[in-house]
Design an enzyme around this catalytic site. Structure first.
Site, short mmCIF file in Angstrom:
data_model
loop_
_atom_site.label_atom_id
_atom_site.label_comp_id
_atom_site.label_asym_id
_atom_site.label_seq_id
_atom_site.Cartn_x
_atom_site.Cartn_y
_atom_site.Cartn_z
N GLU A 35 0.76 -1.30 -0.11
CA GLU A 35 0.08 0.02 0.00
C GLU A 35 0.86 1.16 -0.22
OE1 GLU A 35 -2.80 0.19 3.40
OE2 GLU A 35 -3.13 2.45 2.61
N ARG A 260 5.43 -12.61 9.80
CA ARG A 260 6.18 -11.51 9.49
C ARG A 260 7.48 -11.65 10.11
NH1 ARG A 260 2.12 -7.51 8.93
NH2 ARG A 260 3.83 -5.90 9.19
N LYS A 270 4.88 0.72 9.18
CA LYS A 270 4.92 2.00 8.45
C LYS A 270 4.45 3.05 9.23
CE LYS A 270 3.05 0.20 4.87
NZ LYS A 270 2.37 -0.29 3.38
P1 ATP Z 1 2.92 -2.11 8.00
O1 ATP Z 1 2.56 -3.02 8.86
O2 ATP Z 1 4.46 -1.78 8.00
O3 ATP Z 1 2.14 -1.11 7.51
P2 ATP Z 1 1.61 -3.72 5.84
O4 ATP Z 1 1.36 -5.07 5.77
O5 ATP Z 1 0.55 -2.76 6.33
O6 ATP Z 1 2.95 -3.11 6.77
P3 ATP Z 1 1.77 -3.59 3.08
O7 ATP Z 1 2.12 -2.36 2.27
O8 ATP Z 1 0.27 -3.80 3.06
O9 ATP Z 1 2.28 -3.24 4.61
O10 ATP Z 1 2.63 -4.82 2.80
C1 ATP Z 1 2.81 -4.96 1.47
C2 ATP Z 1 3.35 -6.79 1.72
O11 ATP Z 1 4.52 -6.69 2.62
C3 ATP Z 1 2.23 -7.34 2.20
O12 ATP Z 1 2.18 -8.57 1.49
C4 ATP Z 1 2.74 -7.56 3.83
O13 ATP Z 1 2.36 -8.70 4.16
C5 ATP Z 1 4.31 -7.72 3.70
N1 ATP Z 1 5.00 -7.27 4.86
C6 ATP Z 1 4.68 -6.22 5.45
N2 ATP Z 1 5.35 -6.23 6.46
C7 ATP Z 1 5.89 -7.38 6.46
C8 ATP Z 1 6.83 -7.94 7.45
N3 ATP Z 1 7.26 -7.35 8.69
N4 ATP Z 1 7.34 -9.14 7.28
C9 ATP Z 1 7.01 -9.66 6.13
N5 ATP Z 1 6.31 -9.30 5.03
C10 ATP Z 1 5.75 -7.99 5.53
MG MG Z 2 -1.52 -2.66 5.18
#
Ligand code: ATP
Ligand code: MG
Length: 558
Positions: A35, A260, A270
């Site tokens: 995102e 994760r 983020k």
């Molecule tokens: P954040 O919690 O940092 O906002 P998010 O999951 O909301 O992360 P996205 O932009 O939705 O961020 O993530 C894009 C991809 O990266 C998704 O498939 C998510 O599952 C993966 N991802 C995000 N954080 C991690 C992590 N700590 N370890 C592994 N994969 C991750």
């Molecule tokens: Mg997200």
């Protein structure tokens, strides 16, 4: 690029089985769906390496797809940075990046289809009421009073939602599933909300925006993804992912969840990283202390070190916290093999070699990388006056101090043996200079008579050098688990940045000389900070120390 997913992981086993049974006709098509509401961090790097890595390994494809369904938090700056970071990590996605917003029209049509089948309805409850009526794990939810609207009425109201006749929050479109379902995600989840907001790509075309669960499976489906890999928190959403695609009787990828990546002494979210930026705790998203890909890059991390780290931590179903030292070691391993060695004195102390000719300037041969003979040699200026590291001298040395002290002999790397005769101090007693003599028969730092010295020091000529600013970084958080117990901001390490402004470096260093960080002999790996450096003033960031000083520290106190 070479295949990187060599470690056995459960996702590979699923893919192998699918390939055997011919489930997807032998295709492997993954995606990385960020995102665009912040910069990517090391957790995303793991997901990128996994998804793109599997595509490389199985001769498949991996899409870079922006999950841009929330106009309130998303910005083009984030899109640009994400593209830059994924490319820098070394991955390609073949086509142009894809955007969920490109499918808004198709998603809308799918929603109409669901309404027509009697599987979705327009609801007038506001978000608080929806929440209240949702029930709990122990208690079933309550049916919305709008649940039994006729199909025609729903079609009509949804059209009005779309054309902007209602205010924000006035209505939602909800899936008609089961308010008593044991999985709360299945209790008539919201599919669309009304939001009169300008989207970074579709502008004002839309005032209804799809919710994540509704949008995500459709995006995967439209792109003919085979394995939709996401993190563990979506496990409970899988029944809904499956339900939508089953109702629509459309192409249906398989969602697979993995744990994760978490790192100690680090936050990877983020939202929290944005707070560090917005509230000025760091210089920006690419501050070298940030666990963002752009921060790691500026700090001196290489794509290879991040890919090796991601591979090394493996893929599991269980949440764990990885030691940040593992990431640092991955960088050391890479740089030890590749990085050019140079002389740099961070805290200079002048040494005058009293028996060396006054105006002489000679050049000694220095090895660029003992791990890589092909890196060759360079010439280093040597003169009567040189700088050494201030902490390489002690007037009253303890027993095992093998560096310089009165009467002691040491080797100046690549140059000569010197012996210290006198320490000169100012009126306040501060050491300002050492007087030494050198042995002209020890050129190259070797003695003919085979006598041994225990200490080898790095040095820089006073006659020929460049000055630089050096930034030394420590962990951004004092606490191993900064997010536990209260606000993570309270665990910020106030001393995470130390600036040295009077370092002296050998003259071969200049802006643009090397993309890789240098190994400063004995003090660590340092990368030119291209953001803050000018041709007249170089600024270096320390990527990592030579050894894991925390491990030694823990050994000592533990
Ligand atoms: P954040 O919690 O940092 O906002 P998010 O999951 O909301 O992360 P996205 O932009 O939705 O961020 O993530 C894009 C991809 O990266 C998704 O498939 C998510 O599952 C993966 N991802 C995000 N954080 C991690 C992590 N700590 N370890 C592994 N994969 C991750
Ligand atoms: Mg997200």
């Amino acid at each position: 690029m070479k295949k990187i997913n060599n470690a056995d992981n459960f996702i590979r086993k699923i893919i192998d089985k699918d390939n055997e049974s011919g489930k997807w006709g032998g295709r492997v098509h993954t995606r990385f769906p960020p995102e665009p509401n912040g910069y990517l961090h090391i957790g995303h790097a793991k997901s990128i390496c996994l998804n793109f890595g599997l595509a490389i390994e199985y001769d498949g494809k991996c899409n870079l797809r922006f999950d841009d369904t929330n106009p309130l938090k998303e910005e083009s700056e984030y899109v640009r940075s994400i593209i830059e970071d994924v490319s820098w990590l070394g991955f390609e996605w073949g086509n142009e990046p894809l955007y969920a917003s490109d499918y808004f029209g198709q998603m809308h049509d799918f929603a109409v289809k669901l309404i027509q089948a009697g599987n979705a309805y327009v609801c007038d409850l506001d978000p608080d009421q929806v929440k209240l009526q949702r029930g709990t794990l122990k208690k079933p939810g309550i049916n919305s009073p709008y649940r039994n609207r006729s199909i025609d009425e729903n079609i009509d109201l949804f059209a009005k939602m779309r054309s902007g006749e209602f205010a924000n929050g006035e209505k939602t479109l909800r899936a008609k599933i089961d308010m008593a379902h044991s999985n709360l995600n299945m209790r008539d989840p919201v599919m669309y909300r009304i939001l009169h907001a300008t989207h970074h790509r579709t502008g004002d075309d839309w005032c209804i925006y799809p919710m994540y669960d509704w949008a995500h499976g459709l995006e995967d489906s439209l792109e003919k993804i085979t394995h939709s890999i996401c993190t563990l928190e979506f496990e409970d959403h899988r029944p809904l992912y499956d339900w939508y695609l089953d109702q629509l009787e459309t192409y249906h990828p398989q969602q697979i969840e993995f744990a994760r990546l978490n790192l100690n002494y680090t936050v990877v979210s983020k939202r929290k990283l944005k707070r560090l930026v917005d509230d000025g705790f760091v210089e920006g998203w690419d501050d070298p202390r940030m666990p963002t890909i752009s921060g790691l890059r500026r700090r001196g991390y290489t794509p290879e070190s991040i890919r090796n780290f991601s591979e090394g931590v493996g893929v599991t179903k269980r949440d764990t916290v990885v030691d940040v030292a593992k990431l640092e070691n991955s960088l050391r391993d890479d740089l030890n093999k590749r990085s050019p060695r140079v002389m740099a004195v961070l805290d200079p102390l002048k040494v005058v070699i009293t028996n060396y000719p006054d105006n002489e300037l000679e050049y000694v041969d220095a090895i660029n990388n003992p791990e890589d003979e092909s890196a060759g040699k360079r010439k280093l200026a040597f003169s009567k006056e040189i700088y050494i590291e201030r902490n390489d001298f002690l007037e009253e040395p303890p027993k095992k101090f093998f560096r310089l002290s009165p009467g002691k002999e040491v080797r100046l790397k690549f140059a000569y043996y010197i012996t210290c005769n006198e320490a000169i101090k100012d009126e306040k007693g501060k050491l300002i200079e050492l007087r030494c003599t050198y042995d002209a028969d020890t050129k190259g730092g070797r003695s003919e008579d085979g006598r041994k010295v225990r200490g080898t020091l790095h040095w820089v000529s006073v006659k020929e050098n460049i000055k630089a600013e050096i930034r030394l970084y420590d962990r951004l958080f004092n606490n191993e688990h900064p997010e536990k117990n209260g606000d993570f901001i309270e665990n910020i390490n106030e001393e995470s940045l130390k600036v040295i402004d009077n370092a002296v470096l050998e003259r071969s260093l200049h802006l643009g000389a090397s993309d890789l960080p240098y190994q400063f002999e004995r003090t660590g790996y340092f990368k030119i900070d291209s953001k803050n450096s000018t041709p007249d003033k170089l600024v270096f960031n320390r990527a990592v120390s030579l050894r894991d000083s925390w491990a030694r520290f823990n050994k000592k106190v533990g």
